[in-house]
Scaffold this motif. Sequence first.
Motif, short mmCIF file in Angstrom:
data_model
loop_
_atom_site.label_atom_id
_atom_site.label_comp_id
_atom_site.label_asym_id
_atom_site.label_seq_id
_atom_site.Cartn_x
_atom_site.Cartn_y
_atom_site.Cartn_z
N ILE A 80 2.32 19.26 32.64
CA ILE A 80 3.59 20.07 32.73
C ILE A 80 2.87 21.36 31.89
O ILE A 80 3.36 22.63 32.72
CB ILE A 80 4.59 19.82 31.79
N ARG A 81 1.89 21.63 31.06
CA ARG A 81 1.54 22.77 30.54
C ARG A 81 0.58 23.32 31.50
O ARG A 81 0.67 24.65 31.66
CB ARG A 81 0.48 22.36 29.35
N ARG A 82 -0.22 22.62 32.21
CA ARG A 82 -1.05 23.13 33.22
C ARG A 82 -0.33 23.58 34.71
O ARG A 82 -1.04 24.08 35.30
CB ARG A 82 -1.92 21.98 33.69
N ALA A 83 0.93 23.31 34.71
CA ALA A 83 1.60 23.88 36.10
C ALA A 83 1.83 25.31 35.68
O ALA A 83 3.11 25.81 35.98
CB ALA A 83 2.76 22.95 36.35
N THR A 84 0.87 26.21 35.55
CA THR A 84 1.23 27.56 35.37
C THR A 84 1.25 28.22 36.69
O THR A 84 0.77 27.46 37.80
CB THR A 84 0.02 28.15 34.80
N ILE A 108 8.61 20.29 39.73
CA ILE A 108 8.07 19.38 38.71
C ILE A 108 9.14 18.58 37.80
O ILE A 108 8.86 17.61 37.40
CB ILE A 108 7.17 20.32 37.59
N ASN A 109 10.43 19.29 37.73
CA ASN A 109 11.60 18.49 37.17
C ASN A 109 12.32 17.88 38.49
O ASN A 109 12.40 17.97 39.58
CB ASN A 109 12.28 19.31 36.38
N PRO A 110 13.24 16.94 38.09
CA PRO A 110 14.24 16.40 38.87
C PRO A 110 15.10 17.50 39.53
O PRO A 110 15.56 18.28 38.84
CB PRO A 110 15.10 15.39 37.93
N HIS A 111 15.30 17.40 40.58
CA HIS A 111 16.18 18.40 41.43
C HIS A 111 15.59 19.46 41.13
O HIS A 111 16.39 20.79 41.16
CB HIS A 111 17.48 18.38 41.44
N CYS A 112 14.17 19.84 41.11
CA CYS A 112 13.66 21.19 40.60
C CYS A 112 14.38 21.86 39.56
O CYS A 112 14.44 23.03 39.20
CB CYS A 112 13.79 22.21 41.81
N GLY A 113 14.80 21.17 38.64
CA GLY A 113 15.52 21.75 37.24
C GLY A 113 16.96 21.94 37.66
O GLY A 113 17.77 22.19 36.50
N GLU A 114 17.52 21.91 38.78
CA GLU A 114 19.03 21.93 38.91
C GLU A 114 19.50 23.46 38.20
O GLU A 114 20.35 23.39 37.26
CB GLU A 114 19.87 20.93 38.29
N GLY A 121 15.58 21.66 33.08
CA GLY A 121 14.23 22.28 32.62
C GLY A 121 14.24 23.56 33.43
O GLY A 121 14.60 23.75 34.75
N THR A 122 13.26 24.37 32.97
CA THR A 122 12.99 25.75 33.61
C THR A 122 11.68 26.17 34.36
O THR A 122 11.73 27.24 34.84
CB THR A 122 13.48 26.96 32.65
N GLU A 123 11.01 25.19 34.01
CA GLU A 123 9.58 25.22 34.72
C GLU A 123 9.61 25.56 36.35
O GLU A 123 8.75 26.54 36.59
CB GLU A 123 8.63 23.89 34.41
N ASP A 124 10.30 25.04 37.13
CA ASP A 124 10.49 25.25 38.37
C ASP A 124 10.81 26.89 38.90
O ASP A 124 9.99 27.18 39.63
CB ASP A 124 11.56 24.32 39.31
N ASP A 125 11.78 27.13 38.05
CA ASP A 125 12.07 28.58 38.15
C ASP A 125 10.95 29.43 37.76
O ASP A 125 10.89 30.69 38.20
CB ASP A 125 13.51 28.95 37.58
N ASP A 126 10.48 29.16 36.50
CA ASP A 126 9.85 30.26 35.88
C ASP A 126 8.32 30.25 36.23
O ASP A 126 7.59 31.21 36.44
CB ASP A 126 9.80 29.80 34.35
N GLN A 127 7.86 29.11 36.80
CA GLN A 127 6.39 29.12 37.01
C GLN A 127 6.16 28.66 38.46
O GLN A 127 5.00 29.14 38.90
CB GLN A 127 5.89 27.79 36.10
N GLN A 132 2.28 18.15 41.80
CA GLN A 132 2.30 18.73 40.16
C GLN A 132 1.46 17.97 39.25
O GLN A 132 0.89 18.71 38.18
CB GLN A 132 3.64 19.21 39.83
N TYR A 133 1.53 16.69 39.50
CA TYR A 133 0.62 15.78 38.55
C TYR A 133 0.23 14.32 39.22
O TYR A 133 0.68 14.37 40.32
CB TYR A 133 1.42 15.79 37.36
N HIS A 134 -0.71 13.78 38.65
CA HIS A 134 -1.38 12.57 39.23
C HIS A 134 -0.35 11.72 40.08
O HIS A 134 -0.45 11.43 41.28
CB HIS A 134 -2.07 11.84 37.99
N ASP A 135 0.50 10.96 39.26
CA ASP A 135 1.42 10.30 39.91
C ASP A 135 2.41 10.61 40.82
O ASP A 135 2.76 9.74 41.89
CB ASP A 135 2.17 9.38 38.82
N GLN A 136 2.87 11.79 40.76
CA GLN A 136 3.87 12.40 41.85
C GLN A 136 3.02 12.26 42.99
O GLN A 136 3.81 12.22 44.28
CB GLN A 136 3.96 13.89 41.42
#
Length: 318
Positions: A160-164, A194-200, A205-211, A250-254
């Motif tokens: 999650i930290r690396r998903a800049t 990266i989050n369920p439903h892209c953060g809704e 979570g805000t990573e999808d919108d912000d990053q 965004q990450y390995h298992d995904q």
Amino acid sequence: MSTIIGITMGDPCGVGPEISVRALAEMPAADRAQTRIYGNLATLEAAREALGVDIDLVPYVVDLPVEGAPLPWGQLSPVAGDAAFRFIEKAVRDAEAGEIGCIVTAPINKEALNLAGHHYDGHTGMLRSLTGSKAAYMLLASERLKVIHVSTHVSLQEAIRRATTERVLATIRAGNDHLKRIGYAAPKIAVAGINPHCGENGLFGTEDDDQIAPAVAAARAEGIDAYGPISADTVFHRAYSGAFDLVVAQYHDQGHIPIKLVAFDTAVNVSVELPIDRTSVDHGTAFDIAGKGIANHGNMNSAIAYARKLVAGRAKQG
């Protein structure tokens, strides 16, 4: 640039020697002449005997010493881990020198590798180190689904930290360039959230919108046909159904779970953005069946076919 494919044998105690020999034996003569196995001849001869295959291996093997070879099948060994590293190192140097056109890697055992003092998380990190490359991306390719990863062998928290924005954009670019090289005129790329439903809208979570969304916007501004972020619970099905040529996970298992579900025996692992070309089988050393002559070499055949496609694509690029 050479059109020879260099297969690294992998861990001498695993199934790598068997699937390498079986693939070589079944090739048309013209393809076999354009193939070399980087490994240990004594181990490969033992694999040939286990398979009951009648082929003269000597002309096709870059023979590297392994103390005590052939080693016992199916056993964790630092000697085998060191040998696996040396096979890859030699193939990398030959690829850099233009003596082979693409490396195809049989499976290594990460524990054996680290026991031997080679502290890498796998092939991709090792190849990045050996070539001095700043970045390398793991792309898993099958006929109907292709996935490239923003991060791989790290914890979910670190992923999650690396998903800049910068890293996601770089991954989109790498995937786009790779697909163009193998014949896609204008790749259609989906970027998973990266989050369920892209953060809704920030609820989860805000990573999808912000990053992630800014990375997609930047890619589109560069002329890349990118879409997203798209919720990960639907994007892979859409891509498998033909809506997209590539998914950025965004990450390995995904990324690994969906492609291993639909193409477990045929998916090819491709290293993207290295100064050399490399494909790989997408399975492990299978110590439990090593030396029994029953390992399925279909995935190795797919990796070799993809390698030949990469070599041909480079030739077209001039």
